[in-house]
Enzyme design. Sequence first.
Site, PDB file in Angstrom:
ATOM      1  N   GLU A 290      -5.285   1.689   2.311  1.00  0.00           N
ATOM      2  CA  GLU A 290      -5.179   0.527   3.210  1.00  0.00           C
ATOM      3  C   GLU A 290      -5.383   0.945   4.652  1.00  0.00           C
ATOM      4  O   GLU A 290      -5.996   0.238   5.447  1.00  0.00           O
ATOM      5  CB  GLU A 290      -3.798  -0.136   3.025  1.00  0.00           C
ATOM      6  CG  GLU A 290      -3.650  -1.480   3.750  1.00  0.00           C
ATOM      7  CD  GLU A 290      -3.194  -1.371   5.205  1.00  0.00           C
ATOM      8  OE1 GLU A 290      -3.209  -2.390   5.903  1.00  0.00           O
ATOM      9  OE2 GLU A 290      -2.828  -0.256   5.666  1.00  0.00           O
TER      10      GLU A 290
ATOM     11  N   HIS B 167       0.814  -1.224   0.000  1.00  0.00           N
ATOM     12  CA  HIS B 167       0.000   0.000   0.000  1.00  0.00           C
ATOM     13  C   HIS B 167       0.842   1.268   0.000  1.00  0.00           C
ATOM     14  O   HIS B 167       1.873   1.357   0.654  1.00  0.00           O
ATOM     15  CB  HIS B 167      -1.049  -0.017   1.120  1.00  0.00           C
ATOM     16  CG  HIS B 167      -0.548   0.125   2.529  1.00  0.00           C
ATOM     17  ND1 HIS B 167      -0.375   1.343   3.138  1.00  0.00           N
ATOM     18  CD2 HIS B 167      -0.231  -0.798   3.453  1.00  0.00           C
ATOM     19  CE1 HIS B 167       0.025   1.151   4.382  1.00  0.00           C
ATOM     20  NE2 HIS B 167       0.133  -0.131   4.605  1.00  0.00           N
TER      21      HIS B 167
HETATM   22 ZN   LIG Z   1       0.680  -0.911   6.463  1.00  0.00          ZN
END
Ligand SMILES: [Zn+2]
Length: 329
Positions: free
Chosen positions: A195, A62
């Site tokens: 995320e 991410h």
């Molecule tokens: Zn992370």
Amino acid sequence: MLTLTKKFTSAFSVSGAEKPLADIIAKELAPVADAIETDAIGNLYVLKKGKDSSRKLMIAAHMDEIGFVVTSIDGDGYVHVSNIGGIHAVASSYQKVRFQNGVTGVIVLENGTKAADISVKKMVIDIGAKDKKAAEKRVKIGDVCAVVPMLQKLGGTRYAAKAFDDRIGCVVAAYAALHCDTPAYDTWFVFTVQEEVGCRGSRPATFRIAPDYGIALDVTSAGECGGSAVTKLGDGAAIKIKDSSVLCSAMIIDRLTELAKEGGIPYQYEVLLAGGTDTSSMQVVGAGCAVGCISIPTRYIHSPVETIDMKDLDACAKLLTAFIEKGAE
Ligand SMILES: [Zn+2]
């Protein structure tokens, strides 16, 4: 690897505003990519074609980091904020911050805040404006900011910075993409968004790719003073067994272990007691797939001084590269 780490950690990439980092990664990987794509939510996809195009491997790291969003500006020009992602109010207080538009400030606690009352609600940003009108010329409600980047060498191969979570995951993925031989399967390196606010980007990404295998790269807590983490800083790539969001597939855990042993790559197992990762999306979105995660041991996660050992980064990159080249079985 250090060059990529410097480049990636210095970029702005608060959840929902990841484009500056996505552009840097896309430029970096363009020379080795068979395709580069983006989607409506902002995920970045980099394809490297494999020997066997009937199967697909998805790698997920991410791009986003935790930060703050402006909720109001008061008469004295103080900027009030809410958190984006899991902000630790003690760790993030009295730091320099920078907005996406370049405005800088310092984030402090309201005067008289008692230790027991410290929370994001008590945090305000001083951008050096003399009153509300002056402040409004520089920031507006909805603008986002994060702690100012810094990368500090500590002893030996250890470094501190903010947002190693998950820039170093992006570094490991990018390094593997740049240096691996032809992958076993068509391999999609996906640099995901959002995320930190609930693994949101990896879900449409998994739906889009429909992978047969998924490997996530993220940080895990490691040997902090007074902590109870299973993994240790400097002990190598951490093969995830579980976190709060996922129980990894036994076949991937076994395969990663086998590849680490074969390649003489230092490894350890990870059981993360709290926190989720993009691994979970790949396991359950669409028809689901076999998943694993290579975690990078990190101290003081979600603070401005997250600390890593470059030796672990090296081990993670070697293990990921071995999986990409040799496949899942
Ligand atoms: Zn992370």
